[in-house]
Design a protein around this motif. Structure first.
Motif, short mmCIF file in Angstrom:
data_model
loop_
_atom_site.label_atom_id
_atom_site.label_comp_id
_atom_site.label_asym_id
_atom_site.label_seq_id
_atom_site.Cartn_x
_atom_site.Cartn_y
_atom_site.Cartn_z
N THR A 81 0.82 -1.23 0.00
CA THR A 81 0.00 0.00 0.00
C THR A 81 0.85 1.27 0.00
O THR A 81 0.47 2.27 -0.62
N TYR A 82 1.98 1.24 0.69
CA TYR A 82 2.73 2.48 0.92
C TYR A 82 4.15 2.44 0.35
O TYR A 82 5.02 3.15 0.83
N GLN A 83 4.37 1.64 -0.70
CA GLN A 83 5.71 1.50 -1.26
C GLN A 83 6.37 2.84 -1.61
O GLN A 83 7.54 3.06 -1.26
N PRO A 84 5.69 3.79 -2.28
CA PRO A 84 6.36 5.06 -2.61
C PRO A 84 6.85 5.82 -1.38
O PRO A 84 7.92 6.43 -1.42
N TRP A 85 6.10 5.77 -0.30
CA TRP A 85 6.48 6.52 0.90
C TRP A 85 7.50 5.75 1.74
O TRP A 85 8.27 6.35 2.46
N LEU A 86 7.53 4.43 1.59
CA LEU A 86 8.62 3.65 2.19
C LEU A 86 9.94 3.94 1.49
O LEU A 86 10.98 4.11 2.12
N GLU A 87 9.89 4.03 0.17
CA GLU A 87 11.11 4.30 -0.60
C GLU A 87 11.63 5.71 -0.35
O GLU A 87 12.83 5.94 -0.33
N SER A 88 10.71 6.66 -0.16
CA SER A 88 11.13 8.04 0.08
C SER A 88 11.65 8.25 1.49
O SER A 88 12.34 9.23 1.77
N GLY A 89 11.32 7.33 2.39
CA GLY A 89 11.74 7.47 3.78
C GLY A 89 10.72 8.15 4.66
O GLY A 89 10.92 8.27 5.87
#
Length: 403
Positions: A81-89
């Motif tokens: 669900t939150y891959q983009p925000w996990l990658e951004s930190g």
């Protein structure tokens, strides 16, 4: 502990690199028997942050269960669900090693709590201690949330602005919610010691008691309270099995009632402010309150416009759903056109507050001499002493350009 292959997969989604940001939001979460609110909480936090602000915030999701398979499944769900925000930190996922936890069973049953409740509240103290220790170096400030809340739009800007306003005040924590351990903000430099205190006395008291004991022992300054609350509790099923807590924060932030233009002005008062609030809070565009202690006879709140205005309408709302008596049931609305030696003089009354604590005056319907000249100040005048405190929710002023 997770098995080696599982551990590797789990750690691949961890982001442990410290980065100096502005605010870290810590969210401890455990499995609930028949409910799941974490995704609503994360989505609300992320959606109410703009792209620029996301670079200044760390959201730490602490998976505090002891079941490694459940945590692994949880990581996979969060990643999906939150891959983009996990990658951004922006979003980080952490766990604590099992050895970090001291004995949690067969503890003293203080307060006559059941063994299950003793385990739950003792583990909670250790959960918080670990989360504090991990988060201490990530940003200037740390705020604790629960995994079953939603937030008000623009919460980060409100928090940052309020902290800036308090820069010359001595405070130990700021409460952005009136419920539980939701929205409690600290300087990051203070939370390691607080976490150690939790760890030391985890088997003696619940975490909310320990916070009060710690504040008294350290002789810390009073907490500041921001109103209205920025976070609303949505959970019903507690993480403690069999416990329900359908609590709602009735002071959760709502939109401003009036769409007034509120011309630039300085707001002053003779009232005794409470919780770090300031009278201009009720006048600004941001949703917030001004809260004061018992008014004394002849106390005032004065709006001094930067330039004279052509006044059309004035409305003031006081009181609150939670504190209906905290309103201005006897007060006058006054105006002045004369500004002399940094203050307005020659006041003229244009209306009285109603018993419900509100006033709304359309001056275009008034044929009075004060409005023949541009208005420089509007004042709330309190003639008599009050027993109750007062919440000033909103000051709304409509004006026209002077030709």
């Amino acid at each position: 502990m997770l098995k080696s292959t599982q551990q590797s997969l789990f750690n691949s989604f961890f982001f442990f690199q410290p980065c100096v940001g502005y605010l870290t939001i810590g969210i401890p979460t455990v499995k609930r028997a028949s409910a799941d609110y974490l995704f609503k909480t994360l989505t609300s936090l992320i959606n109410n942050l703009n792209g620029k602000d996301q670079k200044m915030v760390n959201i730490i999701v602490f998976l505090a269960d002891f079941d490694p398979l459940y945590k692994l499944k949880r990581v996979q769900e969060l990643k999906k669900t939150y891959q983009p925000w996990l990658e951004s930190g922006l979003v980080q996922i952490i766990q604590a090693p099992r050895w970090y936890y001291p004995k949690l069973r067969n503890l003293k049953r203080n307060y006559n709590d059941s063994p299950d409740r003793v385990f739950w509240r003792s583990k909670q103290c250790i959960d918080y201690a670990f989360l504090f220790e991990y988060s201490a170096t990530l940003s200037q400030y740390y705020m604790q949330l629960e995994d079953d809340v939603v937030t008000f739009h623009g919460y980060f800007d409100i928090i940052r602005d309020y902290i800036h306003r308090q820069r010359h005040k001595n405070w130990s924590s700021i409460h952005f919610s009136t419920l539980g351990y939701i929205g409690k903000l600290y300087r990051s430099s203070d939370i390691v010691e607080l976490g150690r205190f939790f760890y030391m006395f985890y088997d003696e008291h619940p975490v909310d008691y320990l916070i009060n004991f710690y504040s008294n022992l350290k002789m810390l300054p009073s907490n500041l309270v921001y109103l209205p609350s920025l976070f609303q509790h949505i959970g019903i099923k507690s993480s403690l099995k069999g416990k329900s807590q359908p609590l709602k924060d009735i002071q959760f932030a709502l939109a401003r009632v009036y769409n007034s233009n509120n011309p630039p002005a300085k707001v002053t008062t003779t009232l005794q402010s409470y919780g770090g609030t300031e009278p201009e809070f009720a006048y600004g565009k941001t949703v917030t309150y001004y809260w004061c202690k018992q008014p004394r006879a002849k106390d005032t709140i004065t709006i001094i416009f930067h330039s004279p205005i052509k006044l059309k309408r004035v409305a003031v709302l006081t009181g609150d759903k939670a504190r209906r008596r905290d309103c201005l049931h006897t007060a006058e609305l006054q105006v002045s056109s004369t500004y002399y030696l940094q203050q307005c003089i020659s006041w003229n009354k244009i209306g009285d507050f109603k018993r419900n604590g509100n006033v709304d005056i359309d001056v275009t319907n008034l044929n009075q001499s004060p409005f023949k000249n541009p208005i420089r100040c509007v004042r709330i005048y309190i003639p008599n002493k009050y027993r109750n405190w007062v919440i000033l929710r909103e000051i709304a002023i409509w004006s026209e350009a002077i030709e």
